[in-house]
Design an enzyme around this catalytic site. Structure first.
Site, PDB file in Angstrom:
ATOM      1  N   ASP A  66      -2.325   3.714   4.016  1.00 26.90           N
ATOM      2  CA  ASP A  66      -0.924   3.521   3.512  1.00 26.90           C
ATOM      3  C   ASP A  66      -0.660   2.624   2.348  1.00 26.90           C
ATOM      4  OD1 ASP A  66      -0.163   5.921   5.093  1.00 26.90           O
ATOM      5  OD2 ASP A  66       1.315   4.446   6.727  1.00 26.90           O
ATOM      6  N   ASP A 119      -0.144  13.968   9.759  1.00 25.31           N
ATOM      7  CA  ASP A 119      -0.569  12.822   9.978  1.00 25.31           C
ATOM      8  C   ASP A 119      -0.359  12.647  11.457  1.00 25.31           C
ATOM      9  OD1 ASP A 119       0.071  10.087   9.382  1.00 25.31           O
ATOM     10  OD2 ASP A 119       2.127  10.402   8.325  1.00 25.31           O
TER      11      ASP A 119
END
Length: 707
Positions: free
Chosen positions: A505, A441
């Site tokens: 997301d 990430d």
């Protein structure tokens, strides 16, 4: 020197480039059946009155010194001197369908190396390298790749977005002046995917000439489409450097990122298919095998609540649903109980995992699943042991208070000790544990990125590449996912180092329909992470049926993002069903030719895949809103063999309801849904297949099998 030209060819495309006295692309388009170098004389331009008395070429470097008067490909100076270079070709080196041109400006003391490669898929790769030959630093402000396009290219398609809403297409007219996209966020970004598509006005999925370019670079960038006042057009792309980032001392060289370009006379589908084929041929490699396993990621199931006993229950439930790879997300390392602390402290939280990770991994493996884990190595929380020990490791400019983003700073990878620390901790994680997959990430943009007092966004991006390269060399069997808050770092250069992108997301199936379609213009489905989320979406709180969620995730690399233990029986049955459906069809989805279908009703979205031998096809029709019309338009199925005969099968549908007393969508189904039909590929492409009337936010899946 005698004027010469070179031709770079593939089965579908040609590039004709004049090499002397300067390099200029004369033709970029469909492959020519007949070409001779003397033909280029037909393109010798007249000289207009009221302008310069000589022709002004748009060269590969687009120098202002030729009288371009538009956006140049190079800007810089040597303390105010040598600021208007003009390059003359000194050599042209041919190797198959690769061409290297060396050009020099002896006055400015600069050498330019241009590399052009035409791939078998028809994708053109171009980059430039600039070397300083003279004493004294040459301040390099801009170095861009410029590609001329045909004058008939009157429309631009680009992509905007934001977090949880990436890859949103928009169009602008290209008649005068420039259209410019700039990204200064320090990563590829959700907001400005580095790509432009130019085409004949009104181009669509199957029609029109289109020229698409993508800059393979994971940092700041600038893209431009420009029309000169004489009508000539070009596309330009570059890494965008902050002030002072690029200075060339004598003998030093700087390279542009690779620009990837595709021309198609068959609309956007033709362009995409060339890009997909290129990536499959030359870039995408899966160390764990070609088949993309069904994932379960724990984030939206447990967030930071890590309990090994409960996670084992999740793993056991996941295995029953057909999951093939189990990934634990954020919260496994010491002090990480929320997003306020502990980034940088890459040591196992022994309070949460008193027995370590090994027993959990062993159990996951015994259940028949591979194991993956989440990391965010480029970040550091102010509330962390690492920051308390090394506050000077933050990527920042001295004298300023650095702003936090998501409660975190960026770790300066240009500091050798910081870089080595990450290599050591990640080598412990991957070396001491049976981890086959890393979700990497990157949740913060770069603000005032600095190293040793100078801007360092470009250097930080290159150090990120070096970090991944180092780890991949040590652990070649590990797969990496580029996450970056979803779609924040998706491009061809990072794809050289990773195996999957987390597209967004946002798992909302309605939003994902647009996001995934936008991403499909440049990326094939096997690298597109697409998960079935909880019925109540984590990002939007919208609720969708398991059928709509499952079918939307099918045309990517499918996974689940939820807690399977708490799911009800109906939901679990749905997860099991769509996991099995994905495993049944993934070889076709990840290996066939992708097609997007233009539908006259914009509330209907259709896409599909056809096997290379045209024996099988699978098409998804999604209804994203209330239809404009009372009947849906037929699905005209592209890519089939016109001479073939295909059996039509409804594979999945949202439990379509008929009514005899009004109040819903239909009283009678299309005939092919009630009795089997075999139809020619020609008829299916030209006339099409009648569709049922779908409710908003639902979809159907149709298979076509050649008899």
């Amino acid at each position: 020197m005698e004027t010469t030209c070179q031709r770079l060819s593939s089965a579908s495309a040609d590039l004709i480039i004049k090499t002397h006295p300067h390099a200029e692309i004369l033709y970029w388009g469909p492959r020519l059946q007949h070409f001779s170098p003397e033909y280029i004389a037909s393109l010798a331009r007249p000289v207009a009155n009221g302008r310069l008395d000589v022709d002004s070429p748009v060269t590969l470097m687009a120098e202002l010194s030729h009288g371009l008067f538009g956006s140049p490909g190079i800007e810089g100076h040597r303390q105010g001197l040598d600021g208007s270079p003009r390059f003359t070709t000194t050599s042209a080196i041919r190797d198959g369908e690769s061409l290297t041109l060396i050009a020099e400006d002896s006055v400015a003391g600069l050498t330019l190396e241009s590399q052009l490669v035409m791939s078998a898929a028809g994708v053109l790769k171009v980059r430039h390298g600039l070397r300083n030959l003279k004493p004294g630093a040459w301040q390099l402000d801009r170095l861009a790749v410029t590609l001329p396009i045909a004058e008939r290219a009157g429309e631009i398609m680009a992509f905007h977005g934001r977090w949880t809403r990436e890859f949103q297409p928009h169009r602008v007219s290209l008649a005068h002046d420039s259209y410019v996209i700039e990204n200064r966020r320090g990563r590829t970004s959700h907001e400005h995917f580095p790509a432009l598509i130019a085409g004949t006005p009104g181009f669509n999925e199957n029609q029109g000439d289109v020229w698409g370019v993508h800059l393979g670079w994971s940092g700041n960038h600038r893209l431009r489409a420009e029309v000169k006042t004489d009508g000539r057009r070009y596309l330009q792309a570059e890494a965008l450097w902050l002030p002072g980032e690029k200075t060339l001392e004598q003998g030093e060289m700087a390279w542009t990122p690779w620009l990837y370009a595709s021309h198609s006379p068959r609309g956007l589908n033709g362009m995409s298919q060339q890009f997909h084929r290129f990536l499959r041929d030359e870039v995408i490699r899966f160390p764990q095998g070609a088949r993309r396993p069904v994932h379960l990621n724990t984030w939206e199931g447990i967030y930071f609540r890590h309990d090994p006993d409960y996670i084992l229950q999740m793993a056991e439930a996941a295995a029953q649903l057909g999951v093939e790879r189990f990934i634990i997300d954020d919260g496994w390392f010491k002090g990480r109980n929320n997003d306020l602390a502990a980034l940088g402290d890459w040591y196992l939280d022994e309070q949460k995992y008193p027995q370590g990770l090994t027993p959990l991994i062993a159990r996951v493996n015994a259940l028949g699943m591979g194991f993956g884990i989440w990391v965010e190595p480029e970040m550091i929380n102010p509330d962390s042991d690492l920051f308390r020990a090394h506050p000077d490791w933050v990527l920042a400019l001295p004298g300023y208070a650095q702003a936090t983003g998501r409660h975190q700073y960026v770790l300066n990878l240009n500091i050798p000790a910081a870089f080595d620390y990450l290599v050591a901790r990640l080598s412990w994680l991957l070396g001491d544990h049976a981890i086959e997959y890393v979700k990497w990430d990157m949740n913060r943009e770069l603000v005032q990125p600095g190293h040793a007092g100078r801007a360092a966004a470009d250097a930080q991006t290159r150090q990120f590449y070096r970090l991944l390269d180092t780890l991949r060399a040590r652990f070649p069997a590990v797969e990496f996912e580029s996450c970056a808050s979803g779609g924040g770092r998706i491009d061809y250069e990072v794809l050289q180092r990773c195996h999957r992108f987390w597209a967004s997301d946002n798992n909302d199936a309605l939003e994902r329909t647009t996001i995934q379609r936008g991403m499909s213009y440049f990326f094939p489905p096997e690298v597109m992470g697409a998960h079935i989320g909880h019925r109540r979406c984590h990002a939007t709180f919208r609720q969708h049926s398991i059928a709509f969620r499952g079918l939307t995730a099918l045309f990517g690399h499918m996974g689940l993002e939820l807690d399977p233990v708490t799911a009800g029986a109906e939901e679990q049955a749905g997860y099991r069903h769509y996991s099995a459906l994905y495993r049944q069809w993934r070889d076709l989805i990840h290996g066939g030719t992708q097609w997007r279908v233009d539908m006259p009703d914009r509330t209907t979205v259709a896409q599909g895949v056809v096997s290379d031998d045209q024996q099988q096809a699978l098409f998804l029709v999604s209804q994203i809103a209330m239809p404009d019309y009372t009947l849906m338009a037929p699905l005209r199925v592209p890519g089939l063999d016109p001479l073939g005969r295909y059996r039509i099968t409804l594979i999945d549908h949202p439990n379509i309801q008929l009514t005899g007393h009004g109040g819903h969508t239909m009283r009678k189904l299309p005939a092919w849904m009630e009795q089997p039909q075999v139809i020619s590929g020609e008829w299916l492409q030209a006339a099409g297949l009648s569709l049922p009337i779908l409710d908003p936010e639902s979809a159907i899946l149709i298979a076509l099998t050649r008899e």
